[in-house]
Motif scaffolding. Structure first.
Motif, PDB file in Angstrom:
ATOM      1  N   PHE A 190      44.978   8.716  31.779  1.00 47.04           N
ATOM      2  CA  PHE A 190      45.472   7.652  30.552  1.00 47.04           C
ATOM      3  C   PHE A 190      46.670   6.886  31.130  1.00 47.04           C
ATOM      4  CE2 PHE A 190      43.077  10.012  27.063  1.00 47.04           C
ATOM      5  CZ  PHE A 190      41.808   9.121  27.146  1.00 47.04           C
ATOM      6  N   ILE A 191      46.272   5.728  30.901  1.00 46.13           N
ATOM      7  CA  ILE A 191      47.636   4.695  31.110  1.00 46.13           C
ATOM      8  C   ILE A 191      47.987   4.044  29.946  1.00 46.13           C
ATOM      9  CG2 ILE A 191      48.348   2.777  32.096  1.00 46.13           C
ATOM     10  CD1 ILE A 191      46.587   3.625  34.759  1.00 46.13           C
ATOM     11  N   ILE A 192      49.012   4.091  29.364  1.00 43.81           N
ATOM     12  CA  ILE A 192      49.291   3.754  27.732  1.00 43.81           C
ATOM     13  C   ILE A 192      50.231   2.437  27.802  1.00 43.81           C
ATOM     14  CG2 ILE A 192      49.871   4.228  25.583  1.00 43.81           C
ATOM     15  CD1 ILE A 192      47.648   5.950  26.510  1.00 43.81           C
ATOM     16  N   ALA A 193      49.648   1.252  27.384  1.00 42.50           N
ATOM     17  CA  ALA A 193      50.664   0.133  27.359  1.00 42.50           C
ATOM     18  C   ALA A 193      50.779  -0.417  25.847  1.00 42.50           C
ATOM     19  CB  ALA A 193      50.141  -0.523  28.460  1.00 42.50           C
ATOM     20  N   ALA A 241      49.408  13.150  19.710  1.00 44.32           N
ATOM     21  CA  ALA A 241      49.696  11.889  19.290  1.00 44.32           C
ATOM     22  C   ALA A 241      50.397  11.004  20.095  1.00 44.32           C
ATOM     23  CB  ALA A 241      50.494  11.983  17.926  1.00 44.32           C
ATOM     24  N   THR A 242      50.242   9.551  20.161  1.00 46.78           N
ATOM     25  CA  THR A 242      51.041   8.559  20.965  1.00 46.78           C
ATOM     26  C   THR A 242      51.596   7.682  19.940  1.00 46.78           C
ATOM     27  OG1 THR A 242      50.938   7.071  22.667  1.00 46.78           O
ATOM     28  CG2 THR A 242      48.858   7.473  21.421  1.00 46.78           C
ATOM     29  N   PHE A 254      48.987   7.206  16.896  1.00 42.14           N
ATOM     30  CA  PHE A 254      47.448   7.489  17.124  1.00 42.14           C
ATOM     31  C   PHE A 254      47.027   8.792  17.636  1.00 42.14           C
ATOM     32  CE2 PHE A 254      49.132   3.152  17.472  1.00 42.14           C
ATOM     33  CZ  PHE A 254      48.290   2.414  16.580  1.00 42.14           C
ATOM     34  N   ASP A 255      45.988   9.090  17.338  1.00 45.74           N
ATOM     35  CA  ASP A 255      45.218  10.381  17.947  1.00 45.74           C
ATOM     36  C   ASP A 255      45.277   9.848  19.327  1.00 45.74           C
ATOM     37  OD1 ASP A 255      43.044  12.165  18.977  1.00 45.74           O
ATOM     38  OD2 ASP A 255      43.031  12.692  17.004  1.00 45.74           O
ATOM     39  N   SER A 257      43.149  11.289  21.743  1.00 42.21           N
ATOM     40  CA  SER A 257      42.010  11.522  22.293  1.00 42.21           C
ATOM     41  C   SER A 257      41.011  10.293  21.966  1.00 42.21           C
ATOM     42  CB  SER A 257      41.162  12.791  21.488  1.00 42.21           C
ATOM     43  OG  SER A 257      41.289  12.622  20.055  1.00 42.21           O
ATOM     44  N   ASN A 258      41.125   9.541  20.990  1.00 40.29           N
ATOM     45  CA  ASN A 258      40.025   8.582  20.446  1.00 40.29           C
ATOM     46  C   ASN A 258      40.990   7.358  20.011  1.00 40.29           C
ATOM     47  OD1 ASN A 258      40.933   9.126  18.037  1.00 40.29           O
ATOM     48  ND2 ASN A 258      39.245  10.505  17.504  1.00 40.29           N
ATOM     49  N   GLY A 259      42.405   7.216  19.805  1.00 37.73           N
ATOM     50  CA  GLY A 259      42.876   6.114  19.268  1.00 37.73           C
ATOM     51  C   GLY A 259      42.818   5.788  17.846  1.00 37.73           C
ATOM     52  N   SER A 260      42.424   6.823  17.217  1.00 32.00           N
ATOM     53  CA  SER A 260      42.350   6.742  15.635  1.00 32.00           C
ATOM     54  C   SER A 260      43.806   6.676  15.026  1.00 32.00           C
ATOM     55  CB  SER A 260      41.443   7.697  14.867  1.00 32.00           C
ATOM     56  OG  SER A 260      41.840   9.056  15.019  1.00 32.00           O
ATOM     57  N   THR A 261      44.008   5.810  14.159  1.00 32.50           N
ATOM     58  CA  THR A 261      45.519   5.699  13.383  1.00 32.50           C
ATOM     59  C   THR A 261      45.675   6.958  12.511  1.00 32.50           C
ATOM     60  OG1 THR A 261      45.355   3.047  13.379  1.00 32.50           O
ATOM     61  CG2 THR A 261      46.782   4.121  11.992  1.00 32.50           C
ATOM     62  N   LEU A 262      46.790   7.606  12.693  1.00 34.09           N
ATOM     63  CA  LEU A 262      47.197   8.856  12.003  1.00 34.09           C
ATOM     64  C   LEU A 262      47.975   8.384  10.908  1.00 34.09           C
ATOM     65  CD1 LEU A 262      48.279  11.016  14.989  1.00 34.09           C
ATOM     66  CD2 LEU A 262      46.132  11.066  13.681  1.00 34.09           C
ATOM     67  N   TRP A 263      49.119   7.279  11.015  1.00 35.16           N
ATOM     68  CA  TRP A 263      49.856   6.801  10.124  1.00 35.16           C
ATOM     69  C   TRP A 263      50.706   5.277  10.724  1.00 35.16           C
ATOM     70  CZ3 TRP A 263      54.948   6.525  11.370  1.00 35.16           C
ATOM     71  CH2 TRP A 263      55.501   7.415  12.389  1.00 35.16           C
ATOM     72  N   THR A 264      50.845   4.750   9.704  1.00 32.75           N
ATOM     73  CA  THR A 264      51.762   3.376  10.097  1.00 32.75           C
ATOM     74  C   THR A 264      53.111   3.297   9.225  1.00 32.75           C
ATOM     75  OG1 THR A 264      50.534   1.928   8.915  1.00 32.75           O
ATOM     76  CG2 THR A 264      49.798   2.133  10.913  1.00 32.75           C
ATOM     77  N   ARG A 265      54.001   2.625   9.570  1.00 32.13           N
ATOM     78  CA  ARG A 265      55.122   2.597   8.908  1.00 32.13           C
ATOM     79  C   ARG A 265      55.912   1.242   9.106  1.00 32.13           C
ATOM     80  NH1 ARG A 265      59.757   5.867   6.805  1.00 32.13           N
ATOM     81  NH2 ARG A 265      60.861   4.509   5.710  1.00 32.13           N
ATOM     82  N   ASP A 266      56.164   0.474   8.207  1.00 32.31           N
ATOM     83  CA  ASP A 266      56.704  -0.887   8.442  1.00 32.31           C
ATOM     84  C   ASP A 266      58.146  -0.868   8.638  1.00 32.31           C
ATOM     85  OD1 ASP A 266      54.614  -2.338   7.339  1.00 32.31           O
ATOM     86  OD2 ASP A 266      55.177  -2.611   5.593  1.00 32.31           O
ATOM     87  N   LEU A 267      58.412  -1.213  10.163  1.00 34.23           N
ATOM     88  CA  LEU A 267      59.697  -1.330  10.617  1.00 34.23           C
ATOM     89  C   LEU A 267      59.801  -1.978  11.928  1.00 34.23           C
ATOM     90  CD1 LEU A 267      62.027   2.100  10.953  1.00 34.23           C
ATOM     91  CD2 LEU A 267      61.919   0.530  12.891  1.00 34.23           C
ATOM     92  N   SER A 268      60.756  -3.056  12.102  1.00 36.56           N
ATOM     93  CA  SER A 268      60.650  -3.791  13.175  1.00 36.56           C
ATOM     94  C   SER A 268      61.781  -3.173  14.432  1.00 36.56           C
ATOM     95  CB  SER A 268      61.320  -5.088  12.948  1.00 36.56           C
ATOM     96  OG  SER A 268      61.287  -5.747  14.065  1.00 36.56           O
ATOM     97  N   SER A 269      61.151  -3.019  15.532  1.00 38.89           N
ATOM     98  CA  SER A 269      62.152  -2.486  16.525  1.00 38.89           C
ATOM     99  C   SER A 269      61.559  -3.523  18.021  1.00 38.89           C
ATOM    100  CB  SER A 269      62.053  -1.058  16.810  1.00 38.89           C
ATOM    101  OG  SER A 269      62.869  -0.602  18.011  1.00 38.89           O
TER     102      SER A 269
END
Length: 377
Positions: A190-193, A241-242, A254-255, A257-269
Motif C-alpha cells: 500500500f501507498i497511503i497519501a 489502523a491508519t 481507518f481500518d 485492510s478496507n478503509g472503513s472509518t474507526l472514529w473521527t474527532r474534530d481537530l484542525s492541524s
C-alpha cells in the motif's frame, strides 16, 4: 488543466498568507517566552553536521542503515554517520523535495520536476527522471520502487533500478489547496497519501490503482477559503489502523485492510501526528499538543504551554513526545500526561521538518541547515 490546478493551488497559498487566521504556516509576531522547567530531563547533543539552508522549502533528513541522508536547497546531498560526513555530492541544481532513502538508494526532487537518485554507499548519481511537475515532498523509497508526489498531488511510481515510470495516480482536487511538503507512506503493497479536500487514499503499489478511500474531513463554508480542508502532513499507521488529520477538519482513523472509518474527532492541524499502541498524538493550529485514545479518539491529555511558538509534528521517542518550534527549540513532553519534561536548542531558526528517530536519538534539521542528533538521558 494540471498547470491550471497548480497555479490555483499556489494562488490559494498566497491568499492564505495574507489571512493569518486561515494560514496554518504563519508565524505572526514574537513567540511567547519560555518558562523555566523544574528538574528538567537532560537533553544533549550527540553530534552535529551542516547542509545548505532550506530557503522556501522543507527538507526531511532520511534515516536508514545507521546513516543520515540530508540536503538543502543548493542540491548538495550528504551521507552522515555519527556526525561525520562520509560523502557529499553536488547535483548542480536547486532541490525542493527530499530526502528519501531505503539505505541503498537516495532520492530527491527539484522545482523543475526532475527526480534524481544516488547510490547510498558512494553518492554517485544512478539515474535522473523528469516527471514535469514540481516536487516539494521527499520521495518514498521501498520495495524496489520510488514513489514521488508532485506539487499538483499526482503520484508517480518509478522503478528504483532505472527511474522508468511504472504508473501514475491522479485524482480531482479542489480549486484552492495549501502548498505543502507532505509526501506518502509506503507499507507493504500500500501507498497511503492524504489529499486536498480531506481524502485519504490507499494506492496499490503494483499498478497504481485505488485500493480504498477514506474521508478525514468534509469541506464546509460559503467561500473557497472556508472550504479548504487539506491533509498537509503524513498519515501514520499502527498494525490495524491508519490515521490522518486535516487542516480545518478532523482527525480520523481507518481500518487498514478496507478503509472503513474507526472514529473521527474534530481537530484542525497542518502539522501532523504520530501514533503508538495506545494513543494518537497531534499538534493543533493553536500550538497545543493532544493525546487521543487510539481505540476511540477520546481525549487523554492536552498540553497548551507551547501555544504561539508554532510547534511542529509530534514524534514519539521512548517514553516522550518530541516537538520542535519556531525558535529552534526541541521540547520534550511526557507521553503519559503531556507535562513538559525538557528542552534543547539546536539553533535560532525554525524547525519545520519532522523530527526523525534514530535509535535513542532524534535527528533535527532546521531551516538554516543545522542537523543535530539529540539524545535524552
Amino acid at each position: 488543466m494540471r498547470g491550471q490546478r497548480l497555479v490555483l493551488s499556489l494562488a490559494g497559498a498566497l491568499v492564505l498568507s495574507a489571512c493569518s487566521s486561515l494560514n496554518p504556516f504563519s508565524s505572526e509576531g514574537k513567540p511567547p517566552a519560555l518558562k523555566p522547567l523544574s528538574n528538567p530531563v537532560k537533553m544533549s547533543e550527540s553530534w552535529r553536521a551542516r547542509v545548505d539552508d532550506a530557503g522556501v522549502f522543507v527538507f526531511q533528513p532520511a534515516i536508514s542503515s545507521g546513516a543520515v541522508f540530508a540536503t538543502g536547497k543548493d542540491g548538495e546531498v550528504a551521507r552522515i554517520e555519527s556526525g561525520r560526513t562520509v560523502w557529499k555530492m553536488p547535483l548542480k541544481t536547486t532541490v525542493s523535495g527530499g530526502v528519501g532513502s531505503d539505505g541503498k538508494l537516495v532520492a530527491v526532487g527539484t522545482p523543475k520536476g526532475e527526480v534524481i537518485a544516488l547510490d547510498a554507499e558512494t553518492g554517485q548519481v544512478r539515474w535522473r527522471t523528469v516527471i514535469n511537475a514540481e516536487v516539494l515532498a521527499a520521495p518514498a523509497v521501498s520495495g524496489g520502487m520510488v514513489v514521488v508526489r508532485s506539487a499538483d498531488s499526482r503520484l508517480f511510481g518509478l522503478d528504483a533500478s532505472d527511474g522508468k515510470r511504472r504508473w501514475t495516480y491522479q485524482r480531482a482536487t479542489p480549486p484552492l489547496a495549501l502548498r505543502n511538503a507532505a509526501g506518502v507512506v509506503m507499507e507493504g503493497n500500500f501507498i497511503i497519501a492524504g489529499y486536498p479536500g480531506g481524502k485519504l487514499v490507499a494506492v496499490n503499489g503494483a499498478n497504481g490503482s485505488l485500493a480504498w478511500e477514506g474521508t478525514v474531513a468534509v469541506p464546509r463554508g460559503a467561500t473557497e477559503l472556508e472550504r479548504v480542508a487539506d491533509i498537509t502532513s503524513l498519515p501514520v499507521m499502527a498494525p490495524r489502523a491508519t490515521c490522518a488529520v486535516a487542516f480545518q477538519g478532523r482527525v480520523a482513523c481507518f481500518d487498514m485492510s478496507n478503509g472503513s472509518t474507526l472514529w473521527t474527532r474534530d481537530l484542525s492541524s497542518s502539522k501532523g501526528l504520530d501514533i503508538d499502541d495506545r494513543n494518537v498524538f497531534v499538534t493543533d493550529e493553536k500550538g497545543a499538543v493532544h493525546a487521543l485514545d487510539l481505540s476511540s479518539g477520546a481525549s487523554v491529555w492536552k498540553q497548551d504551554q507551547l501555544a504561539g511558538r508554532n510547534p511542529g509534528r509530534p514524534r514519539i521517542v521512548g517514553e516522550y513526545v518530541v516537538v520542535g518550534d519556531v525558535e529552534g527549540y526541541v521540547h520534550l513532553l511526557r507521553k503519559d500526561d503531556g507535562s513538559l519534561a525538557g528542552r534543547h536548542r539546536v539553533d535560532s531558526s525554525p524547525i519545520l521538518a519532522d523530527p526523525q528517530k534514530a535509535g535513542g536519538d532524534v535527528v533535527i534539521q532546521t531551516r538554516n541547515g543545522s542537523i543535530q542528533a539529540v539524545g535524552v538521558q
